[in-house]
Write a protein that holds these residues in place. Structure first.
Motif, PDB file in Angstrom:
ATOM      1  N   GLU A  94       0.825  -1.208   0.000  1.00 49.39           N
ATOM      2  CA  GLU A  94       0.000   0.000   0.000  1.00 49.39           C
ATOM      3  C   GLU A  94       0.858   1.256   0.000  1.00 49.39           C
ATOM      4  O   GLU A  94       1.898   1.329   0.669  1.00 49.39           O
ATOM      5  N   ARG A  95       0.396   2.205  -0.782  1.00 53.49           N
ATOM      6  CA  ARG A  95       0.896   3.573  -0.750  1.00 53.49           C
ATOM      7  C   ARG A  95      -0.327   4.463  -0.584  1.00 53.49           C
ATOM      8  O   ARG A  95      -1.449   3.997  -0.798  1.00 53.49           O
ATOM      9  N   PRO A  96      -0.154   5.728  -0.236  1.00 50.95           N
ATOM     10  CA  PRO A  96      -1.328   6.597  -0.128  1.00 50.95           C
ATOM     11  C   PRO A  96      -2.155   6.597  -1.410  1.00 50.95           C
ATOM     12  O   PRO A  96      -1.656   6.930  -2.481  1.00 50.95           O
ATOM     13  N   GLY A  97      -3.397   6.143  -1.300  1.00 50.55           N
ATOM     14  CA  GLY A  97      -4.293   6.120  -2.446  1.00 50.55           C
ATOM     15  C   GLY A  97      -4.102   4.976  -3.402  1.00 50.55           C
ATOM     16  O   GLY A  97      -4.725   4.954  -4.468  1.00 50.55           O
ATOM     17  N   LEU A  98      -3.248   3.985  -3.061  1.00 53.22           N
ATOM     18  CA  LEU A  98      -2.969   2.912  -4.002  1.00 53.22           C
ATOM     19  C   LEU A  98      -2.750   1.595  -3.264  1.00 53.22           C
ATOM     20  O   LEU A  98      -2.024   1.532  -2.269  1.00 53.22           O
ATOM     21  N   ARG A  99      -3.379   0.531  -3.784  1.00 45.16           N
ATOM     22  CA  ARG A  99      -3.137  -0.831  -3.329  1.00 45.16           C
ATOM     23  C   ARG A  99      -2.631  -1.651  -4.508  1.00 45.16           C
ATOM     24  O   ARG A  99      -3.206  -1.617  -5.595  1.00 45.16           O
ATOM     25  N   LEU A 100      -1.554  -2.420  -4.275  1.00 48.13           N
ATOM     26  CA  LEU A 100      -0.961  -3.256  -5.316  1.00 48.13           C
ATOM     27  C   LEU A 100      -0.996  -4.711  -4.876  1.00 48.13           C
ATOM     28  O   LEU A 100      -0.529  -5.046  -3.786  1.00 48.13           O
ATOM     29  N   VAL A 101      -1.543  -5.579  -5.720  1.00 54.98           N
ATOM     30  CA  VAL A 101      -1.583  -7.019  -5.460  1.00 54.98           C
ATOM     31  C   VAL A 101      -0.836  -7.702  -6.595  1.00 54.98           C
ATOM     32  O   VAL A 101      -1.311  -7.754  -7.728  1.00 54.98           O
ATOM     33  N   ASN A 102       0.358  -8.218  -6.302  1.00 50.50           N
ATOM     34  CA  ASN A 102       1.192  -8.853  -7.321  1.00 50.50           C
ATOM     35  C   ASN A 102       1.068 -10.371  -7.207  1.00 50.50           C
ATOM     36  O   ASN A 102       1.268 -10.934  -6.136  1.00 50.50           O
ATOM     37  N   ARG A 103       0.693 -11.027  -8.304  1.00 48.28           N
ATOM     38  CA  ARG A 103       0.541 -12.496  -8.375  1.00 48.28           C
ATOM     39  C   ARG A 103      -0.541 -12.981  -7.406  1.00 48.28           C
ATOM     40  O   ARG A 103      -0.409 -14.029  -6.788  1.00 48.28           O
ATOM     41  N   GLY A 104      -1.605 -12.251  -7.271  1.00 46.70           N
ATOM     42  CA  GLY A 104      -2.688 -12.652  -6.395  1.00 46.70           C
ATOM     43  C   GLY A 104      -3.961 -11.910  -6.779  1.00 46.70           C
ATOM     44  O   GLY A 104      -3.961 -11.100  -7.715  1.00 46.70           O
ATOM     45  N   PRO A 105      -5.051 -12.158  -6.013  1.00 49.31           N
ATOM     46  CA  PRO A 105      -5.188 -13.056  -4.861  1.00 49.31           C
ATOM     47  C   PRO A 105      -5.056 -14.536  -5.247  1.00 49.31           C
ATOM     48  O   PRO A 105      -5.181 -14.907  -6.400  1.00 49.31           O
ATOM     49  N   LEU A 106      -4.852 -15.366  -4.215  1.00 49.34           N
ATOM     50  CA  LEU A 106      -4.775 -16.805  -4.384  1.00 49.34           C
ATOM     51  C   LEU A 106      -5.953 -17.456  -3.687  1.00 49.34           C
ATOM     52  O   LEU A 106      -6.201 -17.192  -2.514  1.00 49.34           O
ATOM     53  N   GLY A 107      -6.661 -18.314  -4.399  1.00 54.03           N
ATOM     54  CA  GLY A 107      -7.781 -19.004  -3.785  1.00 54.03           C
ATOM     55  C   GLY A 107      -8.981 -19.050  -4.697  1.00 54.03           C
ATOM     56  O   GLY A 107      -9.001 -18.444  -5.780  1.00 54.03           O
ATOM     57  N   PRO A 108     -10.044 -19.730  -4.266  1.00 56.89           N
ATOM     58  CA  PRO A 108     -11.196 -19.963  -5.136  1.00 56.89           C
ATOM     59  C   PRO A 108     -12.048 -18.731  -5.402  1.00 56.89           C
ATOM     60  O   PRO A 108     -12.842 -18.745  -6.332  1.00 56.89           O
ATOM     61  N   ARG A 109     -11.900 -17.663  -4.595  1.00 56.30           N
ATOM     62  CA  ARG A 109     -12.754 -16.477  -4.784  1.00 56.30           C
ATOM     63  C   ARG A 109     -11.898 -15.232  -5.001  1.00 56.30           C
ATOM     64  O   ARG A 109     -12.117 -14.190  -4.386  1.00 56.30           O
ATOM     65  N   ALA A 110     -10.918 -15.364  -5.906  1.00 52.22           N
ATOM     66  CA  ALA A 110     -10.001 -14.260  -6.153  1.00 52.22           C
ATOM     67  C   ALA A 110     -10.723 -13.026  -6.700  1.00 52.22           C
ATOM     68  O   ALA A 110     -10.429 -11.896  -6.299  1.00 52.22           O
ATOM     69  N   GLY A 111     -11.672 -13.241  -7.635  1.00 54.37           N
ATOM     70  CA  GLY A 111     -12.404 -12.117  -8.199  1.00 54.37           C
ATOM     71  C   GLY A 111     -13.213 -11.357  -7.167  1.00 54.37           C
ATOM     72  O   GLY A 111     -13.077 -10.130  -7.035  1.00 54.37           O
ATOM     73  N   PRO A 112     -14.081 -12.036  -6.409  1.00 56.79           N
ATOM     74  CA  PRO A 112     -14.831 -11.331  -5.365  1.00 56.79           C
ATOM     75  C   PRO A 112     -13.927 -10.655  -4.333  1.00 56.79           C
ATOM     76  O   PRO A 112     -14.251  -9.573  -3.834  1.00 56.79           O
ATOM     77  N   MET A 113     -12.786 -11.286  -4.021  1.00 54.40           N
ATOM     78  CA  MET A 113     -11.889 -10.663  -3.049  1.00 54.40           C
ATOM     79  C   MET A 113     -11.325  -9.356  -3.590  1.00 54.40           C
ATOM     80  O   MET A 113     -11.208  -8.368  -2.844  1.00 54.40           O
ATOM     81  N   LEU A 114     -10.976  -9.330  -4.878  1.00 59.87           N
ATOM     82  CA  LEU A 114     -10.470  -8.088  -5.454  1.00 59.87           C
ATOM     83  C   LEU A 114     -11.503  -6.972  -5.359  1.00 59.87           C
ATOM     84  O   LEU A 114     -11.167  -5.813  -5.079  1.00 59.87           O
ATOM     85  N   ARG A 115     -12.775  -7.307  -5.585  1.00 58.74           N
ATOM     86  CA  ARG A 115     -13.812  -6.283  -5.479  1.00 58.74           C
ATOM     87  C   ARG A 115     -13.921  -5.769  -4.049  1.00 58.74           C
ATOM     88  O   ARG A 115     -14.154  -4.575  -3.819  1.00 58.74           O
ATOM     89  N   ARG A 116     -13.750  -6.657  -3.067  1.00 60.61           N
ATOM     90  CA  ARG A 116     -13.777  -6.217  -1.674  1.00 60.61           C
ATOM     91  C   ARG A 116     -12.570  -5.345  -1.351  1.00 60.61           C
ATOM     92  O   ARG A 116     -12.681  -4.343  -0.641  1.00 60.61           O
ATOM     93  N   LEU A 117     -11.413  -5.714  -1.881  1.00 57.59           N
ATOM     94  CA  LEU A 117     -10.218  -4.898  -1.647  1.00 57.59           C
ATOM     95  C   LEU A 117     -10.353  -3.511  -2.268  1.00 57.59           C
ATOM     96  O   LEU A 117      -9.732  -2.549  -1.801  1.00 57.59           O
ATOM     97  N   ALA A 118     -11.143  -3.416  -3.337  1.00 59.12           N
ATOM     98  CA  ALA A 118     -11.310  -2.137  -4.020  1.00 59.12           C
ATOM     99  C   ALA A 118     -12.213  -1.178  -3.265  1.00 59.12           C
ATOM    100  O   ALA A 118     -12.341  -0.014  -3.657  1.00 59.12           O
TER     101      ALA A 118
END
Length: 275
Positions: A56-80
């Motif tokens: 994390e940086r101010p105003g930015l989240r970076l996820v490299n080579r992830g998320p890992l697991g069966p619900r990667a798409g929904p998790m990304l929406r939650r992280l957003a």
């Protein structure tokens, strides 16, 4: 409904990583620890059985080579669901909505290590196998490097990086890596002529950096060195060796990596996650 929560327990994180068929270095606990020492803000999130290590940086989240697991798409929406931008490069292309592609997929060389050395040697390309055999017949003595050798390798690789103009993690990352390292070298006349560093993370390991002098390249020193590393790691229970990015800008390196029989895997495109 599943809740998004932070993880502060390395044992829990390791268990969740181990449950995933993919265990890239950027999602390992040790990667986060090394990046934190270098000044990054690292957070680890769990969403059911799905995980994401975030820089994390101010105003930015970076996820490299992830998320890992069966619900990667929904998790990304939650992280957003925060006030900044969430960017991710998933290990695989994700179906569904909530992601705006920004950069086309990059490709990785993923080498599955076979406990049977003969079977693994049989999967080498003919050219790679023949060059390995000639190097072995010359009697190149590949040895384990020590702390001083690591500093020597990092210095040589930093000069090489500047000369060739490519980008990579700083040398300090390897120094601060808290997990297992495998450093191999070849010396002639008391001087290091070639070296390679590998980092272990879970059931996977990653090729981190390599360097060879003109002499080292001339005798194909990196061939028997990589082969020896693969056999050592396999004997230690490592199932997969990530050889890094493959691209058309460096065809010689691409042929070297893929000549091992490694799979050319397309990652997911880099996306802007939205909810």
């Amino acid at each position: 409904m599943e809740n998004l929560r932070e993880c502060f327990d390395p044992a829990e994180w390791a268990a969740l990583c181990a449950a995933s068929p993919d265990q890239p270095m950027a999602q390992s606990w040790d990667y986060g620890q090394a990046m934190a020492v270098l000044g990054a803000r690292v957070r680890r999130f769990v969403f059911g059985e799905t995980i994401a290590q975030v820089l994390e940086r101010p105003g930015l989240r970076l996820v490299n080579r992830g998320p890992l697991g069966p619900r990667a798409g929904p998790m990304l929406r939650r992280l957003a669901r925060h006030w900044g931008v969430t960017l991710a490069t998933p290990e695989h292309a994700l179906p569904g909505w909530g992601r705006m592609p920004l950069i086309t997929p990059r490709h990785q060389a993923i080498w599955r290590l076979d406990p049977d050395a003969d079977a693994m040697r049989g999967n080498l390309s003919a050219k790679w196998r023949n060059r390995l055999l000639r190097a072995e017949e010359r009697g190149l003595r590949i040895t384990h490097g020590q702390v001083a050798s690591l500093n020597e390798l990092l210095t040589a690789e930093a000069i090489q990086r500047q000369q060739r103009g490519y980008r990579a993690l700083p040398g300090a990352f390897a120094i601060h890596w808290p997990g297992e390292k495998l450093l191999l070298e070849w010396r002639e006349g008391g001087q290091m002529q070639a070296g390679m560093l590998f980092l272990r993370h879970g059931a996977w390991a990653s090729y981190h950096i390599g360097w060879a002098s003109d002499r080292g390249r001339a005798v194909f020193a990196h061939g028997p060195m990589l082969w020896k590393a693969a056999r050592i790691l396999s004997d230690q229970g490592i199932s997969t060796l990530d050889l890094g990015t493959v691209d058309s800008a460096n065809p010689g390196l691409a042929h070297f990596k893929l000549g091992t029989g490694a799979e050319l895997r397309a990652l997911g495109p880099t996306v802007w996650a939205v909810w």
